[in-house]
Design an enzyme around this catalytic site. Structure first.
Site, mmCIF file in Angstrom:
data_model
loop_
_atom_site.group_PDB
_atom_site.id
_atom_site.type_symbol
_atom_site.label_atom_id
_atom_site.label_comp_id
_atom_site.label_asym_id
_atom_site.label_seq_id
_atom_site.Cartn_x
_atom_site.Cartn_y
_atom_site.Cartn_z
ATOM 1 N N CYS A 47 -45.550 42.420 -11.465
ATOM 2 C CA CYS A 47 -46.697 41.575 -11.802
ATOM 3 C C CYS A 47 -46.391 40.707 -13.016
ATOM 4 O O CYS A 47 -46.744 39.533 -13.051
ATOM 5 C CB CYS A 47 -47.941 42.425 -12.052
ATOM 6 N N THR A 48 -45.733 41.285 -13.990
ATOM 7 C CA THR A 48 -45.361 40.515 -15.177
ATOM 8 C C THR A 48 -44.413 39.394 -14.788
ATOM 9 O O THR A 48 -44.595 38.244 -15.198
ATOM 10 C CB THR A 48 -44.710 41.437 -16.234
#
Length: 158
Positions: A47-48
């Protein structure tokens, strides 16, 4: 299942930007395309990487008057910390009750850690009339979107 050509569900939730405020999708349309980037969990590795890629590619979207919104079921406080830590230049939406992931049919379950409702990684591009013009859903939580395909979709409706 929501697909290309469908009306985008109009949703409301807390918007996390410089401040936290109410968000309604229909109020964000009209000037250019809207990109909704659903992600499972703030601070997780994929996600990052995904949201930092959107951050780094954001220039091409703003030139087209497109707005990017990251959406997860994380609470506003966590999203605010995530946004600040990674200097994200776009707002995040806290779908803390799961209504948005339900409306967009991107509910995922992570039974291995007892989470019954998280966002499936997915991207939708919505035109100024509120019609879905691009829809992508990950086959697994570690899969990232085809960023070039998202950019092409934004360009095609800008």
């Amino acid at each position: 299942m929501l697909t290309v050509g469908d009306d985008a569900p109009d949703v409301t939730a807390p918007l996390v930007g410089e401040e936290t405020e109410p968000f309604r999708l229909s109020n964000r349309r009209g000037t250019g395309p809207v990109v909704l980037a659903f992600f499972p969990a703030a601070f997780s590795s994929t996600c990052t990487e995904e949201l930092c890629t959107f951050r780094d590619e954001l220039g091409q979207f703003t030139e087209l008057d497109a707005r990017v919104f990251g959406i997860s079921t994380d609470l506003p406080y966590a999203l605010s910390q995530f946004r600040d830590k990674h200097d994200l230049g776009f707002d995040l939406v806290s779908d803390n009750d799961g209504a948005i992931i339900d409306a967009y049919d991107v509910v995922d379950e992570w039974d291995h850690i007892s989470l019954s409702e998280v966002a499936q990684r997915a991207v939708f591009v919505i035109d100024t009339e509120g019609i879905v013009r691009y829809a992508w859903r990950a086959d697994n939580p570690g899969q990232e979107p085809d960023y070039d395909a998202v950019a092409d979709a934004v360009e095609s409706v800008a």
